[in-house]
Motif scaffolding. Structure first.
Motif, short mmCIF file in Angstrom:
data_model
loop_
_atom_site.label_atom_id
_atom_site.label_comp_id
_atom_site.label_asym_id
_atom_site.label_seq_id
_atom_site.Cartn_x
_atom_site.Cartn_y
_atom_site.Cartn_z
N LEU A 4 -40.41 -1.93 -18.10
CA LEU A 4 -38.99 -2.21 -18.29
C LEU A 4 -38.64 -3.59 -17.73
O LEU A 4 -38.43 -3.76 -16.54
N HIS A 9 -34.02 -3.65 -20.26
CA HIS A 9 -33.05 -2.80 -19.58
C HIS A 9 -31.64 -3.05 -20.10
O HIS A 9 -30.89 -2.12 -20.39
N GLN A 13 -29.79 -0.22 -22.21
CA GLN A 13 -28.58 0.33 -21.57
C GLN A 13 -27.42 0.31 -22.57
O GLN A 13 -26.64 1.26 -22.64
N PHE A 143 -39.31 4.57 -21.87
CA PHE A 143 -39.11 4.08 -20.52
C PHE A 143 -38.54 5.20 -19.67
O PHE A 143 -37.45 5.71 -19.95
N ASP A 144 -39.28 5.58 -18.64
CA ASP A 144 -38.89 6.70 -17.77
C ASP A 144 -37.48 6.57 -17.21
O ASP A 144 -36.81 7.57 -16.99
N GLU A 145 -37.03 5.35 -16.98
CA GLU A 145 -35.74 5.12 -16.36
C GLU A 145 -34.57 5.71 -17.15
O GLU A 145 -33.51 5.97 -16.61
N PHE A 146 -34.77 5.94 -18.46
CA PHE A 146 -33.70 6.44 -19.31
C PHE A 146 -33.83 7.93 -19.63
O PHE A 146 -32.92 8.52 -20.22
N THR A 149 -30.99 10.51 -18.33
CA THR A 149 -29.70 10.28 -18.97
C THR A 149 -29.73 10.75 -20.42
O THR A 149 -28.81 11.44 -20.89
#
Length: 162
Positions: A4, A9, A13, A143-146, A149
């Motif tokens: 990411l 990002h 986002q 991407f794990d960050e999302f 959510t």
């Protein structure tokens, strides 16, 4: 899993925000945008499926817009950012008009796992990976960050559909 970057990002986002807007308006939660080689957002959209037309995906709208408004060279160097990996219909459209790279926040595999977890009705089309439909397209994701959510958005959508 992808790496990411700050650029990824920012645009992913925005795609998640578009997916949230779609869900808030009664549509399936997907959002996408088209970025030029120069870094300009050329087009963005989200699902418009609330009217019953399940083909109104943002990735398909991007392909249609790009075919009408960009040269072959501009399409090839553009990047599509999207909240969820393209379905087979959208991956095919992307390939047919020669768009460039796809960066996606969540994968078809993740979506399938979430839908099974929510005991949601399966889609009428097999959830293929982009590479299964259009192997020459460069992709990056998920991407794990999302994941959390997007899982929550799809859970809300699953509850809404019952």
């Amino acid at each position: 899993m992808g790496v990411l970057t700050e650029l990824h990002h920012r645009y992913l986002q925005r795609c998640v925000a578009l997916a949230t807007q779609a869900l808030d308006e009664g549509n399936d939660p997907f959002g996408s945008l088209l970025l030029s080689a120069a870094g300009e957002v050329l087009f963005e959209d989200y699902n418009h499926t609330a009217n019953g037309n399940r083909m109104l995906h943002p990735e398909l709208a991007i392909a249609q817009w790009a075919a009408a408004n960009l040269s072959e060279e501009e399409r090839a160097t553009a990047v599509v950012y999207t909240s969820g990996e393209h379905c087979a219909m959208c991956a095919a459209a992307h390939a047919w008009i020669g768009l460039g790279k796809i960066v996606y926040a969540s994968s078809s595999e993740q979506l399938g796992q979430w839908m099974a977890e929510f005991q949601a009705e399966p889609p009428p089309v097999n959830p293929l990976r982009i590479k299964d439909v259009a192997p020459a397209i460069e992709t990056e994701g998920p991407f794990d960050e999302f994941a959390d959510t997007l899982r929550k958005l799809h859970q809300r959508n699953s509850v809404r559909r019952r």
